[in-house]
Scaffold this active site. Structure first.
Site, mmCIF file in Angstrom:
data_model
loop_
_atom_site.group_PDB
_atom_site.id
_atom_site.type_symbol
_atom_site.label_atom_id
_atom_site.label_comp_id
_atom_site.label_asym_id
_atom_site.label_seq_id
_atom_site.Cartn_x
_atom_site.Cartn_y
_atom_site.Cartn_z
ATOM 1 N N GLY A 101 10.300 135.192 21.386
ATOM 2 C CA GLY A 101 10.480 134.326 20.228
ATOM 3 C C GLY A 101 9.360 134.557 19.231
ATOM 4 O O GLY A 101 8.798 135.655 19.144
ATOM 5 N N CYS A 102 9.024 133.531 18.485
ATOM 6 C CA CYS A 102 7.994 133.621 17.441
ATOM 7 C C CYS A 102 6.738 134.316 17.948
ATOM 8 O O CYS A 102 6.080 133.844 18.879
ATOM 9 C CB CYS A 102 7.652 132.223 16.956
ATOM 10 S SG CYS A 102 6.255 132.159 15.818
ATOM 11 N N PHE A 103 6.394 135.444 17.325
ATOM 12 C CA PHE A 103 5.235 136.190 17.840
ATOM 13 C C PHE A 103 3.915 135.487 17.589
ATOM 14 O O PHE A 103 2.924 135.771 18.256
ATOM 15 C CB PHE A 103 5.200 137.638 17.346
ATOM 16 C CG PHE A 103 5.457 137.886 15.880
ATOM 17 C CD1 PHE A 103 5.131 136.977 14.890
ATOM 18 C CD2 PHE A 103 6.028 139.094 15.474
ATOM 19 C CE1 PHE A 103 5.349 137.243 13.549
ATOM 20 C CE2 PHE A 103 6.249 139.376 14.122
ATOM 21 C CZ PHE A 103 5.905 138.445 13.166
ATOM 22 N N CYS A 105 3.280 132.593 18.501
ATOM 23 C CA CYS A 105 3.037 131.801 19.710
ATOM 24 C C CYS A 105 2.743 132.652 20.933
ATOM 25 O O CYS A 105 2.351 132.114 21.972
ATOM 26 C CB CYS A 105 4.247 130.918 20.000
ATOM 27 S SG CYS A 105 4.585 129.673 18.733
#
Length: 270
Positions: A101-103, A105
């Site tokens: 997902g969101c890199f 994070c």
């Protein structure tokens, strides 16, 4: 964070705290009661609400700047792809690549491990050379947002990296990850060789037998492809833009899921 919706950051900004229904818009004059029922002693007739609103504007302006970068309306040195770290000759350093997902994070949990030399946010798995955030976010490149980890195997094992990876994601989804929807935000393990493949596949089998997650694991194990570093302004985002990162992460629901699945074994990225 799909570009078709003007960018995920627009949605994040739109999700920022707003005044409750029925809350007064008029600011009390100097010396009158403020929103907490206390006499305001602030200069120029300002109330605490005025200061909160001003603080929100100050925080949101950089968010809108990032949106402009993502959509290509602003261009500068920070929009150039980051450089991949080069292992010193004879160092024995290896790379591991994960999509979760969101890199933003995904960097910090690995950065905090002893033996991790560097983490780089980027894109991989697709067919478009030198993709941009705008293109990947549009879902037309076949790439996933990913993080590549340069590590010293004499100090940290690939199995340890896998353990941290599983403690960041919801592998039961194949349509996105937490707040973000689309293939580009799905999870994957990209393996560099058969040793990594065996370790990754064994971890899937083990977690499936444990019944660790509330559903079937849908995270694929795939052969590593060219890793394209993301733009410079995406790198170390948790550190360089801590307020905005913390705001996004708190909205995402990632930490709540990790806690519900792993409890005291959880590994966080905040």
């Amino acid at each position: 964070r799909r570009v078709a919706r003007a960018s995920s950051r627009a949605r994040r900004a739109a999700a920022a705290p707003v005044r409750a229904s029925g809350e007064r818009d008029d600011a009390p004059s100097e010396g009158s009661n403020d929103d907490d029922g206390n006499t305001s002693s602030l200069p120029l007739g300002l109330s605490r609400r005025n200061l909160i609103d001003a603080a929100f504007v100050a925080v949101s302006i950089p968010l809108w700047r990032d949106i402009a970068h993502d959509l290509g309306y602003l261009q500068g040195p920070e929009d150039a792809p980051a450089d991949l770290p080069t292992p010193p000759p004879g160092s024995g350093y290896r790379t591991a690549t994960f999509a979760g997902g969101c890199f933003w994070c995904m960097e910090r949990p690995f950065d905090e491990l002893d033996g991790v030399i560097a983490t780089t946010s980027g894109y991989t798995g697709g067919f478009k050379d030198q993709p941009t955030y705008h293109e990947v976010g549009g879902g037309s490149t076949g790439h996933r947002e990913s993080v590549q980890i340069l590590y010293d195997p004499s100090r940290v094992s690939y199995e340890t990296l896998l353990n941290v990876f599983w403690r960041q994601i919801d592998p039961t989804r194949d349509d996105g990850m937490f707040l973000d929807s689309g293939f580009q935000y799905t999870s994957a393990i990209y393996v560099a060789d058969e040793t990594q493949r065996a370790a990754a596949e064994e971890s899937v089998v083990r977690l499936t037998k444990e019944g660790r997650f509330p559903g079937a694991i849908k995270t694929p194990v795939e052969e590593a492809k060219t890793f394209w570093p993301a733009e410079r302004y995406h790198q170390d985002y948790y550190r360089l833009n801590s307020t905005r990162y913390g705001f996004y992460r708190s909205l995402s629901g990632r930490d709540e899921f990790v806690q519900s699945v792993w409890g005291p074994e959880a590994v966080y990225g905040h």
